[in-house]
Design a protein around this motif. Structure first.
Motif, PDB file in Angstrom:
ATOM      1  N   LYS A  20     -23.823  48.849  10.850  1.00 18.25           N
ATOM      2  CA  LYS A  20     -23.038  47.920  11.842  1.00 18.25           C
ATOM      3  C   LYS A  20     -23.118  48.509  13.286  1.00 18.25           C
ATOM      4  CE  LYS A  20     -19.033  48.008   9.983  1.00 18.25           C
ATOM      5  NZ  LYS A  20     -19.307  48.790   8.923  1.00 18.25           N
ATOM      6  N   SER A  21     -23.034  49.643  13.560  1.00 15.35           N
ATOM      7  CA  SER A  21     -23.032  50.214  15.036  1.00 15.35           C
ATOM      8  C   SER A  21     -24.433  50.223  15.423  1.00 15.35           C
ATOM      9  CB  SER A  21     -22.375  51.643  14.998  1.00 15.35           C
ATOM     10  OG  SER A  21     -20.872  51.285  14.591  1.00 15.35           O
ATOM     11  N   ALA A  22     -25.085  50.915  14.221  1.00 16.14           N
ATOM     12  CA  ALA A  22     -26.626  51.176  14.859  1.00 16.14           C
ATOM     13  C   ALA A  22     -27.288  49.528  15.281  1.00 16.14           C
ATOM     14  CB  ALA A  22     -27.421  51.631  13.679  1.00 16.14           C
ATOM     15  N   TYR A  36     -23.527  57.638  14.729  1.00 13.08           N
ATOM     16  CA  TYR A  36     -22.505  57.070  15.471  1.00 13.08           C
ATOM     17  C   TYR A  36     -21.225  57.621  14.958  1.00 13.08           C
ATOM     18  CZ  TYR A  36     -26.299  54.103  16.889  1.00 13.08           C
ATOM     19  OH  TYR A  36     -27.242  53.473  17.308  1.00 13.08           O
ATOM     20  N   GLU A  37     -20.205  57.590  15.651  1.00 13.96           N
ATOM     21  CA  GLU A  37     -18.849  57.966  14.989  1.00 13.96           C
ATOM     22  C   GLU A  37     -18.460  56.734  14.193  1.00 13.96           C
ATOM     23  OE1 GLU A  37     -14.507  58.102  17.132  1.00 13.96           O
ATOM     24  OE2 GLU A  37     -16.172  58.714  18.765  1.00 13.96           O
ATOM     25  N   PRO A  38     -17.998  57.367  13.014  1.00 12.00           N
ATOM     26  CA  PRO A  38     -17.679  56.213  12.066  1.00 12.00           C
ATOM     27  C   PRO A  38     -16.231  55.757  12.343  1.00 12.00           C
ATOM     28  CG  PRO A  38     -17.449  58.564  10.951  1.00 12.00           C
ATOM     29  CD  PRO A  38     -18.121  58.770  12.512  1.00 12.00           C
ATOM     30  N   ASN A  39     -16.057  54.513  11.671  1.00 17.90           N
ATOM     31  CA  ASN A  39     -14.887  53.845  11.952  1.00 17.90           C
ATOM     32  C   ASN A  39     -14.266  53.483  13.198  1.00 17.90           C
ATOM     33  OD1 ASN A  39     -14.930  54.635   9.038  1.00 17.90           O
ATOM     34  ND2 ASN A  39     -13.769  56.556   9.352  1.00 17.90           N
ATOM     35  N   THR A  40     -15.363  53.321  14.117  1.00 21.20           N
ATOM     36  CA  THR A  40     -14.810  52.781  15.444  1.00 21.20           C
ATOM     37  C   THR A  40     -14.756  51.410  15.444  1.00 21.20           C
ATOM     38  OG1 THR A  40     -16.977  52.967  16.305  1.00 21.20           O
ATOM     39  CG2 THR A  40     -15.571  54.822  16.752  1.00 21.20           C
ATOM     40  N   GLY A  41     -14.060  50.800  16.467  1.00 20.87           N
ATOM     41  CA  GLY A  41     -14.135  49.453  16.637  1.00 20.87           C
ATOM     42  C   GLY A  41     -14.454  49.001  17.956  1.00 20.87           C
ATOM     43  N   GLN A  60     -17.661  42.721  18.674  1.00 17.32           N
ATOM     44  CA  GLN A  60     -16.709  43.355  18.102  1.00 17.32           C
ATOM     45  C   GLN A  60     -17.361  44.300  17.177  1.00 17.32           C
ATOM     46  OE1 GLN A  60     -13.276  43.996  19.512  1.00 17.32           O
ATOM     47  NE2 GLN A  60     -13.755  45.799  18.353  1.00 17.32           N
ATOM     48  N   ASP A  61     -17.616  45.451  17.131  1.00 17.40           N
ATOM     49  CA  ASP A  61     -18.018  46.456  16.025  1.00 17.40           C
ATOM     50  C   ASP A  61     -16.489  46.504  15.411  1.00 17.40           C
ATOM     51  OD1 ASP A  61     -19.065  48.094  14.405  1.00 17.40           O
ATOM     52  OD2 ASP A  61     -19.454  49.794  15.941  1.00 17.40           O
ATOM     53  N   THR A  62     -16.712  46.773  13.862  1.00 13.75           N
ATOM     54  CA  THR A  62     -15.475  47.080  13.315  1.00 13.75           C
ATOM     55  C   THR A  62     -15.537  48.097  12.262  1.00 13.75           C
ATOM     56  OG1 THR A  62     -16.112  45.494  11.448  1.00 13.75           O
ATOM     57  CG2 THR A  62     -15.083  44.616  13.268  1.00 13.75           C
TER      58      THR A  62
HETATM   59 MG    MG Z   1     -19.929  52.007  12.829  1.00 15.01          MG
END
Ligand code: MG
Ligand code: GDP
Length: 180
Positions: A20-22, A36-41, A60-62
């Motif tokens: 998702k972040s990528a 990426y730092e995991p679990n960020t929002g 919004q990243d989740t």
């Molecule tokens: Mg992520």
């Protein structure tokens, strides 16, 4: 120049580690950054040209949590789902568990947005990892058809093209709804 203040709100959902972040960073920078730092929002905001108009796109990243013991995360996710006007639900073709997570996420979105026109795209990411594939493309397509969503397999690491297509589609659909 389009009307000032044109804004749209998107959310990217899916299990942990599906990219998702990528994917968001790929869309915004056209580059793939591996870690990426995991679990960020995090909330990303950027001006994007859409059919000749400047639009402020908020994404919004989740974090990937949808477990019942994770009440706070679920609450945050619900708020994010209410806030957003268009959705990307991502799984990884290498991770059957992430594929299983698509349907409940989709249903959760539908509960909060009874308007069936709210655009939701189902994305099978990591399509470059063919040797590790555990979810067939036709399974993704079947599920998306059943849910009434557009479906696309993409590789965030290999190319910007699919990622940009998905976001362009979502932006356009949300914009159409705003003008409807
Ligand atoms: Mg992520
Ligand atoms: P998130 O937890 O859903 O935000 O996932 P991340 O964006 O942190 O990505 C998880 C891992 O998958 C990272 O190591 C990424 O480099 C990797 N990744 C993301 N997209 C792809 C892809 O399309 N192909 C491959 N091979 N790896 C990817």
């Amino acid at each position: 120049p389009g009307p000032p203040g044109a804004e749209l709100r998107l959310a990217v959902l899916g299990a942990r580690g599906v990219g998702k972040s990528a994917l968001i960073v790929r869309f915004l920078t056209k580059r793939f950054i591996g870690d990426y730092e995991p679990n960020t929002g995090s909330l990303y905001s950027r001006l994007v040209r859409l059919d000749g108009e400047q639009v402020a796109v908020h994404i919004q990243d989740t974090p990937g949590c949808l477990q019942e013991d994770c009440v706070q995360a679920l609450d945050a996710l619900s708020r994010c789902m209410k806030w957003a006007e268009g959705f990307l639900v991502v799984y990884s073709i290498t991770d059957p568990g992430s594929y299983q997570a698509v349907r409940p996420l989709h249903q959760h979105i539908r509960q909060l947005h009874p308007d069936a026109r709210i655009p939701i795209v189902v994305v099978g990411n990591k399509a470059d990892l063919l040797h590790a594939r555990q979810v067939q493309a036709k399974e993704g397509l079947q599920l998306a058809n059943e849910l009434g969503s557009l479906f696309l397999e993409i590789s965030t690491s290999e190319s910007s093209q699919g990622v940009c297509e998905v976001f362009q589609y979502l932006c356009r659909e949300v914009s159409k709804l705003q003008h409807a």
